[in-house]
Structure formats: structure tokens, C-alpha cells
Design a protein around this motif. Structure first.
Motif, PDB file in Angstrom:
ATOM      1  N   LEU A  72       0.832  -1.204   0.000  1.00 49.44           N
ATOM      2  CA  LEU A  72       0.000   0.000   0.000  1.00 49.44           C
ATOM      3  C   LEU A  72       0.865   1.251   0.000  1.00 49.44           C
ATOM      4  O   LEU A  72       0.552   2.226  -0.683  1.00 49.44           O
ATOM      5  CB  LEU A  72      -0.936   0.007   1.205  1.00 49.44           C
ATOM      6  N   GLN A  73       1.962   1.214   0.740  1.00 47.54           N
ATOM      7  CA  GLN A  73       2.879   2.356   0.769  1.00 47.54           C
ATOM      8  C   GLN A  73       3.441   2.627  -0.627  1.00 47.54           C
ATOM      9  O   GLN A  73       3.499   3.773  -1.066  1.00 47.54           O
ATOM     10  CB  GLN A  73       4.016   2.120   1.777  1.00 47.54           C
ATOM     11  N   LYS A  74       3.826   1.576  -1.343  1.00 50.76           N
ATOM     12  CA  LYS A  74       4.337   1.734  -2.715  1.00 50.76           C
ATOM     13  C   LYS A  74       3.272   2.343  -3.624  1.00 50.76           C
ATOM     14  O   LYS A  74       3.562   3.241  -4.421  1.00 50.76           O
ATOM     15  CB  LYS A  74       4.779   0.382  -3.279  1.00 50.76           C
ATOM     16  N   LEU A  75       2.048   1.848  -3.510  1.00 49.44           N
ATOM     17  CA  LEU A  75       0.948   2.366  -4.324  1.00 49.44           C
ATOM     18  C   LEU A  75       0.687   3.839  -4.001  1.00 49.44           C
ATOM     19  O   LEU A  75       0.488   4.653  -4.902  1.00 49.44           O
ATOM     20  CB  LEU A  75      -0.309   1.529  -4.060  1.00 49.44           C
ATOM     21  N   TYR A  76       0.733   4.171  -2.736  1.00 50.87           N
ATOM     22  CA  TYR A  76       0.519   5.542  -2.284  1.00 50.87           C
ATOM     23  C   TYR A  76       1.590   6.477  -2.849  1.00 50.87           C
ATOM     24  O   TYR A  76       1.279   7.542  -3.380  1.00 50.87           O
ATOM     25  CB  TYR A  76       0.512   5.574  -0.758  1.00 50.87           C
ATOM     26  N   GLU A  77       2.824   6.064  -2.752  1.00 48.22           N
ATOM     27  CA  GLU A  77       3.928   6.884  -3.269  1.00 48.22           C
ATOM     28  C   GLU A  77       3.827   7.080  -4.775  1.00 48.22           C
ATOM     29  O   GLU A  77       4.097   8.161  -5.285  1.00 48.22           O
ATOM     30  CB  GLU A  77       5.265   6.248  -2.902  1.00 48.22           C
ATOM     31  N   LYS A  78       3.404   6.054  -5.468  1.00 45.85           N
ATOM     32  CA  LYS A  78       3.319   6.124  -6.924  1.00 45.85           C
ATOM     33  C   LYS A  78       2.187   7.028  -7.414  1.00 45.85           C
ATOM     34  O   LYS A  78       2.338   7.732  -8.420  1.00 45.85           O
ATOM     35  CB  LYS A  78       3.138   4.712  -7.508  1.00 45.85           C
ATOM     36  N   TYR A  79       1.056   7.050  -6.712  1.00 45.88           N
ATOM     37  CA  TYR A  79      -0.123   7.747  -7.220  1.00 45.88           C
ATOM     38  C   TYR A  79      -0.590   8.932  -6.367  1.00 45.88           C
ATOM     39  O   TYR A  79      -1.585   9.574  -6.709  1.00 45.88           O
ATOM     40  CB  TYR A  79      -1.273   6.752  -7.411  1.00 45.88           C
ATOM     41  N   TYR A 107       5.161   4.350   7.680  1.00 49.17           N
ATOM     42  CA  TYR A 107       4.214   4.527   6.582  1.00 49.17           C
ATOM     43  C   TYR A 107       3.787   5.991   6.569  1.00 49.17           C
ATOM     44  O   TYR A 107       3.658   6.617   7.608  1.00 49.17           O
ATOM     45  CB  TYR A 107       3.000   3.607   6.753  1.00 49.17           C
ATOM     46  N   THR A 108       3.560   6.521   5.379  1.00 51.46           N
ATOM     47  CA  THR A 108       3.282   7.955   5.259  1.00 51.46           C
ATOM     48  C   THR A 108       1.819   8.287   4.970  1.00 51.46           C
ATOM     49  O   THR A 108       1.450   9.455   4.969  1.00 51.46           O
ATOM     50  CB  THR A 108       4.173   8.597   4.184  1.00 51.46           C
ATOM     51  N   PHE A 109       0.984   7.299   4.701  1.00 50.21           N
ATOM     52  CA  PHE A 109      -0.425   7.599   4.473  1.00 50.21           C
ATOM     53  C   PHE A 109      -1.142   7.692   5.822  1.00 50.21           C
ATOM     54  O   PHE A 109      -0.667   7.168   6.827  1.00 50.21           O
ATOM     55  CB  PHE A 109      -1.093   6.596   3.526  1.00 50.21           C
ATOM     56  N   PRO A 110      -2.270   8.405   5.857  1.00 46.09           N
ATOM     57  CA  PRO A 110      -2.968   8.654   7.118  1.00 46.09           C
ATOM     58  C   PRO A 110      -3.465   7.370   7.791  1.00 46.09           C
ATOM     59  O   PRO A 110      -3.936   6.445   7.128  1.00 46.09           O
ATOM     60  CB  PRO A 110      -4.151   9.534   6.711  1.00 46.09           C
ATOM     61  N   VAL A 111      -3.372   7.370   9.118  1.00 42.72           N
ATOM     62  CA  VAL A 111      -3.840   6.231   9.915  1.00 42.72           C
ATOM     63  C   VAL A 111      -4.684   6.752  11.073  1.00 42.72           C
ATOM     64  O   VAL A 111      -4.414   7.818  11.630  1.00 42.72           O
ATOM     65  CB  VAL A 111      -2.656   5.376  10.425  1.00 42.72           C
ATOM     66  N   ALA A 112      -5.719   5.986  11.399  1.00 45.74           N
ATOM     67  CA  ALA A 112      -6.626   6.340  12.485  1.00 45.74           C
ATOM     68  C   ALA A 112      -7.159   5.061  13.110  1.00 45.74           C
ATOM     69  O   ALA A 112      -7.021   3.967  12.544  1.00 45.74           O
ATOM     70  CB  ALA A 112      -7.787   7.183  11.950  1.00 45.74           C
ATOM     71  N   MET A 113      -7.777   5.229  14.238  1.00 44.91           N
ATOM     72  CA  MET A 113      -8.505   4.130  14.860  1.00 44.91           C
ATOM     73  C   MET A 113      -9.918   4.133  14.275  1.00 44.91           C
ATOM     74  O   MET A 113     -10.500   5.191  14.037  1.00 44.91           O
ATOM     75  CB  MET A 113      -8.567   4.295  16.379  1.00 44.91           C
ATOM     76  N   ARG A 114     -10.446   2.962  14.051  1.00 43.22           N
ATOM     77  CA  ARG A 114     -11.823   2.843  13.560  1.00 43.22           C
ATOM     78  C   ARG A 114     -12.778   3.409  14.605  1.00 43.22           C
ATOM     79  O   ARG A 114     -12.580   3.252  15.800  1.00 43.22           O
ATOM     80  CB  ARG A 114     -12.146   1.375  13.314  1.00 43.22           C
ATOM     81  N   THR A 115     -13.797   4.085  14.123  1.00 42.62           N
ATOM     82  CA  THR A 115     -14.814   4.651  15.009  1.00 42.62           C
ATOM     83  C   THR A 115     -16.177   4.049  14.663  1.00 42.62           C
ATOM     84  O   THR A 115     -16.332   3.359  13.643  1.00 42.62           O
ATOM     85  CB  THR A 115     -14.903   6.180  14.856  1.00 42.62           C
ATOM     86  N   ALA A 116     -17.154   4.370  15.478  1.00 40.98           N
ATOM     87  CA  ALA A 116     -18.523   3.918  15.219  1.00 40.98           C
ATOM     88  C   ALA A 116     -19.010   4.449  13.868  1.00 40.98           C
ATOM     89  O   ALA A 116     -19.722   3.753  13.145  1.00 40.98           O
ATOM     90  CB  ALA A 116     -19.451   4.357  16.342  1.00 40.98           C
TER      91      ALA A 116
END
Length: 161
Positions: A72-79, A107-116
Motif C-alpha cells: 500500500l505504501q508503494k501504491l501511495y507513493e506512486k499515485y 508509513y506515510t499515508f494517514p492512519v486512524a482508529m476505527r470509530t462507530a
């Protein structure tokens, strides 16, 4: 025993509970949602509007997720320059584990905890990974459960760029 009226209501309640946890189908419009990121910032829905967005439900304890995240990181960097965004939503119980994992792997893409709210939109995730690719038009273009791999994601993403 339950009164007769309860025996008749129970199947209806069961169906309604299932409907509340329904998952979006390909082609469905995905409601806008803001997300509180692990770093404390808010990722506003308006910043994702008009972009292809991959929402990934994952967990630090999931071997498949750990294998897919570098892809996913590779895909993110590419696009990313073409407007592509990824939002990784952890289903881990403890935020500290996710913080440490994310910092260790950089990893450089945004990360969060899942919410309701995320569960309302995408359904409940108990077994990650789950992938939801949303097109620029805000409609679900791909829904996938389990391992997917770089090539399949890239193939689904390219027409949305």
C-alpha cells in the motif's frame, strides 16, 4: 417462554440489526466522514472529496495486513501526486500498539482508529484486511475482503485517476 408478540418481533429485530450493519455495494454513494488521525489532526471529508480514496481496515496482529501495508505504501507513493489517498483504519483494541507499529514502519499515508461512524458506513470489521476503493465521484468502485495485492489494487485504481 416469550409472549406471542415477542416471538413475532424477534425475527424483525434480527433483520433490522443486520441492516444497520450492512456493507456498501459497488456503485453505492459513500457518505462523507471526518476522521481523527493518530497524530491528533482531523482529516476532513472535504479534503478527500473528488479524489480516489482507498479505505483499509487493518490490525497490527493481522499477518495479511502486515504483508499488504508495504505494498500500500508503494501504491501511495506512486499515485499520491495524481490525487490518490489511502486511509488506514485500525481495528486494534489499543491505540498505543498502533502508534508504535506506525512509527516503527514509517508509513506515510494517514492512519486512524476505527470509530462507530466508520462502522456505520462500511459495516463492522472483525477480520481484516478489508478494502474499500472510492472513486472521485464518491461512489464505491471496489470492495474486497482479505489479501488483495498490489497488482489488483493498481488495476482497480488506474481508471479512477
Amino acid at each position: 417462554m416469550f409472549p406471542q408478540s415477542w416471538r413475532l418481533l424477534y425475527p424483525l429485530l434480527f433483520l433490522l440489526a443486520g441492516a444497520a450493519q450492512a456493507q456498501p455495494a459497488v456503485g453505492d454513494a459513500i457518505p462523507a466522514f471526518d476522521t481523527q488521525l493518530l497524530d491528533g489532526r482531523t482529516l476532513p471529508a472535504k479534503s478527500l472529496a473528488g479524489k480516489p480514496v482507498l479505505v483499509v481496515f487493518w490490525a497490527t496482529w493481522c499477518p495479511t495486513c502486515r504483508k499488504e501495508l508495504p505494498e500500500l505504501q508503494k501504491l501511495y507513493e506512486k499515485y499520491k501526486a495524481a490525487g490518490f489517498e489511502i486511509l488506514a483504519l485500525s481495528i486494534d483494541a489499543e491505540r498505543i500498539e498502533v502508534d508504535e507499529f506506525w512509527q516503527d514502519h514509517r508509513y506515510t499515508f494517514p492512519v486512524a482508529m476505527r470509530t462507530a461512524r466508520h462502522s456505520e458506513i462500511f459495516g463492522v470489521t472483525r477480520a481484516p484486511p478489508r478494502f474499500f476503493l472510492i472513486g472521485r465521484d464518491g461512489r464505491l468502485a471496489l470492495r474486497h475482503f482479505g489479501a488483495i495485492g498490489y497488482q489488483q489494487l493498481e488495476t482497480a485504481l488506474k481508471p479512477l485517476l
